[in-house]
Design a protein around this motif. Sequence first.
Motif, PDB file in Angstrom:
ATOM      1  N   TYR A  67     -11.679 -68.526  60.601  1.00 24.10           N
ATOM      2  CA  TYR A  67     -10.903 -69.106  59.513  1.00 24.10           C
ATOM      3  C   TYR A  67      -9.540 -68.440  59.400  1.00 24.10           C
ATOM      4  O   TYR A  67      -8.511 -69.079  59.291  1.00 24.10           O
ATOM      5  CB  TYR A  67     -11.652 -68.958  58.186  1.00 24.10           C
ATOM      6  CG  TYR A  67     -12.742 -69.968  57.969  1.00 24.10           C
ATOM      7  CD1 TYR A  67     -12.570 -71.306  58.291  1.00 24.10           C
ATOM      8  CD2 TYR A  67     -13.958 -69.591  57.419  1.00 24.10           C
ATOM      9  CE1 TYR A  67     -13.569 -72.230  58.093  1.00 24.10           C
ATOM     10  CE2 TYR A  67     -14.973 -70.506  57.204  1.00 24.10           C
ATOM     11  CZ  TYR A  67     -14.771 -71.828  57.540  1.00 24.10           C
ATOM     12  OH  TYR A  67     -15.768 -72.743  57.336  1.00 24.10           O
ATOM     13  N   GLN A 123     -23.240 -75.542  62.027  1.00 26.99           N
ATOM     14  CA  GLN A 123     -22.126 -76.230  61.363  1.00 26.99           C
ATOM     15  C   GLN A 123     -20.961 -75.271  61.119  1.00 26.99           C
ATOM     16  O   GLN A 123     -19.791 -75.633  61.306  1.00 26.99           O
ATOM     17  CB  GLN A 123     -22.611 -76.837  60.044  1.00 26.99           C
ATOM     18  CG  GLN A 123     -23.559 -78.020  60.223  1.00 26.99           C
ATOM     19  CD  GLN A 123     -24.253 -78.408  58.934  1.00 26.99           C
ATOM     20  OE1 GLN A 123     -23.939 -77.891  57.870  1.00 26.99           O
ATOM     21  NE2 GLN A 123     -25.210 -79.319  59.025  1.00 26.99           N
ATOM     22  N   GLN A 149     -17.140 -75.519  62.777  1.00 23.12           N
ATOM     23  CA  GLN A 149     -15.898 -75.492  62.015  1.00 23.12           C
ATOM     24  C   GLN A 149     -14.918 -74.477  62.614  1.00 23.12           C
ATOM     25  O   GLN A 149     -13.720 -74.753  62.742  1.00 23.12           O
ATOM     26  CB  GLN A 149     -16.198 -75.156  60.555  1.00 23.12           C
ATOM     27  CG  GLN A 149     -16.933 -76.252  59.809  1.00 23.12           C
ATOM     28  CD  GLN A 149     -17.353 -75.817  58.406  1.00 23.12           C
ATOM     29  OE1 GLN A 149     -17.097 -74.687  57.994  1.00 23.12           O
ATOM     30  NE2 GLN A 149     -17.996 -76.706  57.683  1.00 23.12           N
TER      31      GLN A 149
END
Length: 381
Positions: free
Chosen positions: A289, A222, A226
């Motif tokens: 990120y 997961q 992302q």
Amino acid sequence: MQIKPLACLHEMDSVAWNTLAGSGYPFLRHEFLSALEQSGCVGGKTGWLPQHITVWEGETLVAVMPMYRKSHSSGEYVFDHAWANFYHQNAVAYYPKWLTAIPFTPCQGPRLACLAGVDAAKINRAVFDFIRAQAEIDGISSWHGLFPLPDQLAQCQNLGLNIREGVQFQWFNRGYRDFSDFLDAMTASKRKMIKRERRKVTEQGIEFLMLTGDEASDVQWQVFYQFYALTYLKKSSQPYLNLDFFLRCAARMGEQMRLVLAIKDQRYVGAALSFIGGDTFYGRYWGCYEEYNFLHFEACYYQGLDYCLANGLQRFDSGAQGEHKIARGFEPVTTYSAHWLKEARFAKPIADFLAREKIAIQDYRADAARHLPFKTPENKG
């Protein structure tokens, strides 16, 4: 010899398909292609409708070839949008077209997989005759085969197909013992650059964990997804693949997947996913990120090179584009695609375009090779 289209790979026995496809090229495996279908990444309203080719002699499956009915040109990495516009300007439909390729995967590999001992040239001719005849019935404008192996080009040319060239950057193991030995083959400036990049990643407190696909937990998948999706969202586009696809691949062929997770202060900050087949490491997906200095190079290239050198792999296929790879030892290689256009009035000008484009592509590859970082007799570094 009978040719039977297959609208759903799940209807085909996986052992029968993989007996021909093998495991040396992971993207032709039944597990990979069926995961695309079952996860909904292809099929339905995606514009990728499976119409795979199976060839039979009596009850024996002798050849398989992935093929899709396309209503657009997205996710292919060989760009023919100008061709579609050319058709549109002349009030002729370019779509639907047929495409033999691995969806969203610009990696060279076998496209028609044949049973050992059969006459491959005969099967190629039979498949192409079927494609041409069926195109008339189904209103198909053209057929395109993307990223075939170079040794399949002669058969494509014998069928009268137009050949298009492109350039990608790949790394080759020139007998290097380890990463230091690889760096020793470079000029001093490039050797220092790579050492500095790797050191800067370490100085930022980033560590790396490499897992096989079946070792990674659902939470780790997961997290990876992302990161992967953010790569597209940052460019205001939607990802081609969904989490379900990656989970299916991990469950069915996880031994051929390598997930690199970047960790800082006990949290994941980036990830890269690659596949392994035969003697080749296939770099495929990446995301993070926030940006860290040189994290992309470390996660996507240097970690993979470490793995290749430690495990005797001979090639690192890094996928499409990326001139920044040259300075890091990835060499320009020619890629190919084969094209058939039903309408002769379009085939001729496109063939002329490809002849001119080929000269530019070959000049580009030669220029790229002159910028490789390796020592030469003139520059011993």
